[in-house]
Design an enzyme around this catalytic site. Structure first.
Site, short mmCIF file in Angstrom:
data_model
loop_
_atom_site.label_atom_id
_atom_site.label_comp_id
_atom_site.label_asym_id
_atom_site.label_seq_id
_atom_site.Cartn_x
_atom_site.Cartn_y
_atom_site.Cartn_z
N GLU A 43 0.83 -1.20 0.00
CA GLU A 43 0.00 0.00 0.00
C GLU A 43 0.86 1.25 0.00
O GLU A 43 2.08 1.18 0.18
CB GLU A 43 -0.92 -0.01 1.21
CG GLU A 43 -0.20 -0.31 2.52
CD GLU A 43 -0.54 0.65 3.63
OE1 GLU A 43 -0.52 1.86 3.36
OE2 GLU A 43 -0.80 0.19 4.74
N LYS A 179 -4.28 -2.47 14.25
CA LYS A 179 -3.50 -1.42 14.91
C LYS A 179 -3.89 -1.32 16.38
O LYS A 179 -5.07 -1.37 16.74
CB LYS A 179 -3.71 -0.09 14.20
CG LYS A 179 -3.10 -0.05 12.79
CD LYS A 179 -3.21 1.33 12.19
CE LYS A 179 -2.52 1.38 10.82
NZ LYS A 179 -3.28 0.72 9.77
#
Length: 697
Positions: A43, A179
């Site tokens: 990404e 995360k």
């Protein structure tokens, strides 16, 4: 350092590339996907929003290198001026990183049509990267961590689009879990509802990681111990045609893992800052990551860098296992892995003498001249093989040396990878070549003993190495071997429908293969003669005497026209002819469809060749020339490397010039190192291409 790349399978035929509207594939990625080579998507929000300069650029390049070193090809995905790019170049990656934050949009699924329509630039999130990867056929994607359900998400309904994308887009995402700033238990519950297969990787007890630390307090349903286990799972997943993704959680390396209590305190403090500053929506995650990096005095940033590099390594190993490719390409690997170009030709111990007598010009008069003596590994076939090995990373060489002291010296000067198929003949002396250079560096005399290549590289030996032909995308043959060996080489090319690149080597032997039956010589698809060799080849093919003495000292316009007239006589027999014109440059005659897709030059079939185009490329000026003996061989290596990587034709020529430049500035025929890494090589020849003078003739 070697440039680790994969080559096309020998059985691959020339295929037209799919067109994806608004999506542009880098030639290397296009080539790899066309031939089922392992590719890992990456990404770009890590570049545009995830890290500060310069860490974002250096990390992105290091992540790509991790993918290459572990057996796959990296494809960083980003949007530049409305065009979705799959496989950002080093220049594009840096350009995207340097754009002001307010000019680059953090792109998820919802943002893609707007950014494309407005011609804007953007960094792709996990969701957007999955969409593009699936669209072009990339199966494995590596990232740092995915988004999830935000803390208090059950009240705010702030749920990352990454989760719904995992539920509807079949791409395997390798990451360090969710995360740490998010609600991990609720995120895993949401993924279960979406039907996403979630597994940990090499995690004791199957504990699911939480980005900065190795233990989220939650367990994954499954734990995968090795890349092969992960590949087996992905293979079954694809066979079942499930239209949802797979999430593989890789714990951060232990030495970089954060203290959980300290990290939790930093996350809470960052959350308070976000609330106080009114940060909402898709800006929350980059704000929190930046705030945490400040609170932890940069330790969280170093952890982030370490985990994304580790994830890239694991993803590459999984992608390579899924593709059935070796998970690591070691430069001195003694195993026989497939997809290597094959070189058949001479290996020679070069003894060079460069006159350093400044008082008098050298004459071939029997006098003694003071000279600097050097020895080096040489031979046209061997030089090309070493060049490809250093630029591309994989090659096989069939050649011969004697079992004598000179043979041992020559082998010691060669990479071990080039010795796997080396014939050692105790009945023949190692080929020795003495080169005499004047004080200006011009070669004045060459004395050589080439008998071993005529006697030891036999049809029987070549047939014993038929597996090297079977697995090759391209065969490179020099003219130092016997006609019988050439005939056998072309028979193997015929058997496996392989293209042959012929390096004529010398004007007196350049026509040798063209005395063989046409049904064999038609497999010679590319040749690189100088003018004298071109004249010899034209005479051998046409059976007519050419009443022209090649001379590179004439006016360029006249030289180009004379060369083009010669090319016209034989061009219909080849996919490409590279006529070298000394310091003028090269004149290419190539099938017209190669202008847009150079991979057709590797078409090994013998169907009718389309009409040819002729194009001249002026040689760049090279400062500080040290040695001219290996420039042509390095040009071949650079050109072939770029061609096998799926580059456009202009880039192949530029790559050839850049490799030749390095050889001209090196003491040896093949430089000890061409470039520090693949990105440096690519950037250099793309810079050369910008200034490369060319014209259609």
């Amino acid at each position: 350092m070697l440039f680790r790349r994969y080559l096309l399978p020998a059985a691959a035929k020339f295929i037209r590339t799919k067109h994806y509207q608004h999506i542009e594939l880098h030639p290397e990625i296009k080539y790899a996907l066309r031939h089922d080579q392992p590719v890992v998507a990456l990404e770009s929000t890590i570049i545009t929003h995830g890290m500060p300069m310069p860490e974002n650029v250096t990390t992105a390049l290091q992540v790509e290198e991790q993918v290459r070193q572990h057996g796959a090809i990296p494809a960083t995905i980003g949007i530049i001026d409305g065009c979705i790019k799959v496989g950002l170049t080093g220049e594009e990656l840096t350009s995207l990183a340097k754009k002001p934050r307010n000019e680059v949009i953090k792109c998820s699924r919802r943002d893609l049509p707007y950014v494309v329509a407005r011609g804007q630039s953007g960094g792709t999130t996990v969701a957007a990267t999955m969409i593009v990867a699936h669209r072009v056929g990339i199966k494995v994607f590596a990232t740092g961590g995915i988004g999830g359900v935000h803390r208090e998400g059950h009240v705010s309904m702030d749920v990352s689009a990454d989760l719904t994308e995992l539920g509807r887009t079949p791409v395997a995402v390798v990451c360090s879990g969710v995360k740490s700033i998010l609600d991990i238990p609720r995120t895993l519950e949401y993924l279960e509802t979406q039907g996403v297969c979630v597994a940990s990787f090499d995690s004791p007890g199957g504990v699911f990681p939480d980005f900065y630390t190795r233990d989220s307090g939650c367990k994954a349903a499954y734990n995968l111990s090795t890349p092969q286990e992960a590949a087996d799972l992905l293979r079954s997943w694809r066979e079942l045609k499930l239209q949802s993704g797979v999430l593989i959680g890789v714990p951060i390396p232990e030495e970089f893992a954060a203290d959980k209590a300290k990290m939790e305190a930093a996350i809470k403090a960052a959350g308070v800052q976000a609330l106080a500053q009114g940060v909402t929506g898709k800006e929350v995650t980059p704000f929190l990551l930046s705030a945490i990096a400040n609170i932890t005095q940069g330790s969280s940033l170093q952890a982030n860098i370490a985990l994304i590099k580790n994830n890239a390594k694991v993803a590459a190993q999984i992608a390579a296992a899924l593709a059935g490719a070796p998970a690591t390409r070691q430069s001195e690997n003694n195993g026989e892995s497939p997809e290597k170009p094959l070189v058949v030709g001479a290996s020679i111990l070069d003894l060079s003498f460069t006159v350093d007598d400044q008082k008098r010009d050298m004459q071939l008069d029997g006098a003694t001249y003071s000279a600097v003596a050097k020895q080096a590994a040489g031979g046209v076939g061997r030089n090309i093989a070493e060049g490809i090995y250093k630029l591309y990373g994989d090659v096989n060489l069939i050649s011969a040396v004697g079992k004598d002291q000179m043979g041992q010296t020559l082998l010691q000067l060669m990479p071990k990878a080039l010795q796997r198929s080396m014939i050692q003949d105790e009945s023949q002396a190692t080929s020795l070549c003495s080169l005499i250079f004047d004080k200006f560096g011009d070669c004045k005399l060459i004395l050589g003993n080439m008998e071993i290549h005529q006697c030891s590289i036999t049809p029987e030996t070549l047939r014993a190495h038929r597996h090297l032909f079977r697995d090759a995308p391209l065969v490179i043959m020099d003219s130092n071997i016997s006609e019988q060996a050439m005939e056998c080489t072309l028979q193997q090319a015929q058997r496996y429908q392989l293209p042959v690149f012929f390096e004529p080597t010398d004007m007196f032997i350049a026509g040798k293969p063209f005395h063989l039956p046409p049904d064999l010589t038609q497999h010679i698809r590319l040749i690189k003669p100088n003018l004298q060799e071109l004249k010899t080849i034209v005479e051998a093919i046409t059976g007519q005497t050419v009443d022209w003495q090649p001379n590179t000292k004439v006016e360029r316009v006249q030289l180009l026209q004379q060369t083009k007239d010669l090319l016209k006589k034989i061009e219909s027999r080849f996919n490409c002819i590279i006529a070298t014109l000394g310091d003028h440059g090269v004149l290419l005659s190539f099938r017209a469809d190669a202008a847009n897709d150079a991979s057709c030059l590797l078409d090994g079939t013998t169907s009718e060749v389309p009409p040819h185009t002729t194009r001249f490329y002026a040689a760049p000026i090279v400062p500080n020339i040290v040695n001219v003996s290996g420039a042509g061989d390095s040009f071949c290596a650079g050109f072939i490397t770029a061609l096998l990587q799926g580059r456009i034709l202009d880039e192949c020529v530029a790559a050839g010039f850049v490799a030749a430049e390095r050889a001209l500035q090196s003491e040896s025929a093949v430089p000890a190192t061409y470039f520090s890494n693949a990105v440096a090589f690519e950037d250099r020849y793309k810079q050369t291409l910008k200034t490369l003078q060319q014209q259609s003739i």
